[in-house]
Motif scaffolding. Structure first.
Motif, short mmCIF file in Angstrom:
data_model
loop_
_atom_site.label_atom_id
_atom_site.label_comp_id
_atom_site.label_asym_id
_atom_site.label_seq_id
_atom_site.Cartn_x
_atom_site.Cartn_y
_atom_site.Cartn_z
N ASP A 1 4.13 0.37 10.53
CA ASP A 1 4.06 -1.46 9.70
C ASP A 1 5.24 -2.19 10.10
O ASP A 1 5.27 -2.89 10.12
CB ASP A 1 3.07 -1.29 8.74
CG ASP A 1 1.62 -1.14 8.91
OD1 ASP A 1 0.79 -1.36 9.63
OD2 ASP A 1 0.83 -0.35 7.86
N ALA B 1 6.85 -1.59 -0.62
CA ALA B 1 6.28 0.43 0.45
C ALA B 1 7.25 0.96 0.39
O ALA B 1 6.75 1.88 0.66
CB ALA B 1 5.82 -0.61 1.75
N GLU C 1 3.30 7.32 8.57
CA GLU C 1 2.43 5.98 8.66
C GLU C 1 3.26 4.64 8.60
O GLU C 1 2.89 4.01 8.88
CB GLU C 1 1.58 6.39 7.77
CG GLU C 1 0.38 7.66 7.13
CD GLU C 1 -0.10 8.08 6.94
OE1 GLU C 1 0.07 7.34 5.59
OE2 GLU C 1 -1.34 8.95 6.56
N LEU C 2 4.50 4.71 7.59
CA LEU C 2 5.13 3.56 7.50
C LEU C 2 5.57 3.45 8.74
O LEU C 2 5.27 1.62 8.60
CB LEU C 2 5.53 4.01 6.41
CG LEU C 2 6.83 3.04 5.99
CD1 LEU C 2 7.21 2.73 4.34
CD2 LEU C 2 8.14 3.08 6.64
N LYS D 1 0.71 -1.38 -0.58
CA LYS D 1 -0.01 0.16 0.15
C LYS D 1 1.12 1.14 -0.03
O LYS D 1 2.20 1.61 0.10
CB LYS D 1 -0.85 0.04 1.53
CG LYS D 1 -0.63 -0.21 2.60
CD LYS D 1 -1.56 -0.18 3.66
CE LYS D 1 -0.64 0.48 5.10
NZ LYS D 1 -1.97 0.49 5.80
N THR D 2 0.16 2.24 0.06
CA THR D 2 1.14 3.65 -0.46
C THR D 2 0.67 3.86 1.20
O THR D 2 0.07 4.45 1.56
CB THR D 2 0.64 4.82 -1.47
OG1 THR D 2 1.20 4.32 -2.44
CG2 THR D 2 1.13 5.73 -1.58
N TYR D 3 2.10 5.07 1.65
CA TYR D 3 2.14 4.82 2.91
C TYR D 3 2.76 6.80 2.73
O TYR D 3 3.35 7.09 1.52
CB TYR D 3 2.98 4.94 3.26
CG TYR D 3 3.04 3.56 4.06
CD1 TYR D 3 2.24 3.29 5.43
CD2 TYR D 3 3.25 2.41 2.96
CE1 TYR D 3 1.83 1.51 5.73
CE2 TYR D 3 2.98 1.36 3.33
CZ TYR D 3 2.49 1.13 4.97
OH TYR D 3 1.79 -0.43 5.44
N LYS D 4 1.72 7.91 3.28
CA LYS D 4 1.98 9.34 2.95
C LYS D 4 3.03 9.62 3.71
O LYS D 4 4.13 10.93 2.82
CB LYS D 4 0.59 10.05 3.30
CG LYS D 4 -0.24 9.75 3.13
CD LYS D 4 -1.68 10.35 3.51
CE LYS D 4 -3.10 10.08 3.10
NZ LYS D 4 -3.82 11.58 3.87
#
Length: 484
Positions: A458, A469, A454-455, A447-450
């Motif tokens: 996870d 990612a 956010e990254l 998924k794409t992280y802003k």
């Protein structure tokens, strides 16, 4: 301690024999000796000593047809005629005929440079008839070509004697009940065993101990003696003479002093009891109060009855065992209480081969911290074909002897495993299976992280450039690792 010093100084008894020339013997006995009516040339060398006639060593043996050997180092005499063997030691009243201990009134000794032996004892031991004529002061000896050998196992109505190997756990206590009614207790276990020993003796109806014997001052041998001394009348206390600084040893001596018991330190080979009719005897075979180690000061006690011999080793070491074999021409016993509770410091194979016992008694405590009895000792017992008996297994063991032999009331000790063979090699263990790799953190769906915040939710440590990612905008130092 003052009373102990007085006790040891006043009651210590020594029995010593000199190897020097005996000047107090009569220079000339005036006796004439005949053997088969032939006058003996050594008559003028005969001397009288305490009522016994002593004659030159080779003269008497050789005229009676015996071969004789003299050992200068040990000062011992070995003579053989047919199946009869005689052993004497200069200065010792303890002699042996066919391996059986015999006590004589006057020992072999050196007089004016000549080795003299007791005439009557030698003659009768070799089957000759010895007669004394007081009027003519002559001794007439009728030699026998056929030596009569006693039959020690011939049935008789004599009362049996018993040796009780009392169960005192990790210790020693042995009661000997002689056929004539006398009793001897050898050691009494630890301090906690005193009441046990007293109760056992009382259960047999014993009121008096003719002898109480302490083999050496270790607590597992003398600890119970105070209870015994206080409970019974004791005729003679026989002690190793090895002193000790322990309170246990001091208490024992104080009890002896308080009850005014006769106290003796025996000599090597000293005979305590002897009965010629049944070959019954009780003897100290080893004594050394000056030994550095208490175990090597152990009194070794031997005895016999009607041809059955028994041997009680105390805690005597292998060195003492070797000394005994070297010092005694014949050293054997059907029953032996092995030394030091079955420790491998005692009971060497060479010693057991010399003794050649039929029965070996092991006195020790079950599950003791010393590992007694040691496998080496059990292997040695088995190697000489003896049956082992254990107080830890059977409790008190009693050997009953009469002139038909002996019997034991215990069960033969079963040695665990086959001690004749080395321990089997352990079976090879299977190779351990490789442990599974620890599970890796599952890869989350791409998924794409802003941003890195956010990254890191996870991937707390960031991601490498080959991770789905990964975004170059979050790899500001261009090192191929984003949000590290």
């Amino acid at each position: 301690m003052k009373s102990l010093k007085i006790l040891l100084a006043s009651v210590l008894v020594f029995f010593s024999f000199s190897f020097a020339n005996v000047e107090e013997a009569d220079a000339s006995s005036g006796i004439t000796i005949y053997v088969d009516n032939a006058k003996q040339s050594y008559s003028d060398k005969a001397v009288l000593k305490n009522g016994s006639t002593l004659v030159p060593l080779r003269g008497i043996f050789e005229v009676l047809g015996a071969e004789v050997k003299w050992d200068q180092t040990s000062k011992t005499i070995d003579a053989t005629k047919g199946t009869t063997k005689i052993w004497l030691k200069i200065g010792s009243k303890a002699t042996k005929v066919n391996g059986k201990t015999v006590n004589i009134d006057v020992p072999a000794q050196v007089v004016s440079g000549s080795t003299l032996v007791p005439l009557r004892f030698i003659g009768e031991a070799l089957g000759a008839e010895v007669k004394w004529n007081q009027a003519t002061k002559t001794i007439n000896i009728t030699a026998s070509n056929d030596v009569v050998v006693d039959e020690p196992n011939k049935p008789t109505t004599k009362k049996p004697m018993k040796v009780h190997f009392i169960d005192v756990g990790q210790g020693d206590a042995t009661l000997i009940q002689l056929a004539d009614g006398k009793n001897a207790l050898i050691d009494a276990g630890t301090d906690g065993d005193g009441e046990t020993v007293v109760a056992y003796l009382k259960s047999l109806g014993i009121k008096k101990l003719d002898y109480a014997i302490a083999t050496h001052p270790d607590a597992d041998h003398i600890g119970g003696m105070v209870d015994v001394l206080n409970a019974f009348t004791v005729g003679t206390f026989v002690d190793s003479g090895k002193t000790h600084t322990s309170q246990t040893y001091e208490n024992m001596l104080l009890a002896i002093d308080k009850k005014n018991i006769k106290y003796v330190v025996p000599e090597y080979e000293q005979i305590l009891e002897y009965d010629n009719d049944t070959d019954a005897y009780l003897q100290i075979l080893h004594a050394n109060p000056d030994a550095e180690d208490t175990n090597d000061a152990s009194l070794v006690v031997g005895g016999g009855y009607c041809g059955t011999e028994y041997l009680l080793m105390g805690d005597a070491s292998k060195e003492i065992e070797s000394e005994l074999v070297d010092n005694y021409e014949s050293f054997f016993a059907q029953i032996i209480k092995v030394g030091h509770h079955g420790s491998n410091t005692s009971s060497s194979l060479d010693f057991l081969k010399a003794v050649n016992p039929e029965v070996a008694i092991l006195s020790y405590g079950k599950d003791n911290s010393y590992g007694h009895p040691h496998q080496e000792v059990l292997a040695n017992i088995k190697a000489v074909g003896a049956k082992a008996y254990s107080t830890a297994q059977d409790g008190t063991i009693v050997a009953t002897m009469d002139c038909n032999g002996y019997k034991l009331d215990g069960k033969e000790f079963v040695v665990p495993g086959d001690i004749d063979k080395p321990d089997p090699k352990p079976e090879p263990k299977p190779e351990p299976k490789p442990e599974p790799e620890p599970p890796t953190t599952p890869t989350l769906p791409s998924k794409t992280y802003k941003n890195c915040s956010e990254l890191r939710v996870d991937y707390p440590k960031g991601v490498s450039s080959d991770h789905p990612a990964y975004q170059s905008k979050m790899d500001r130092d261009n090192d191929g690792w984003a949000c590290e």
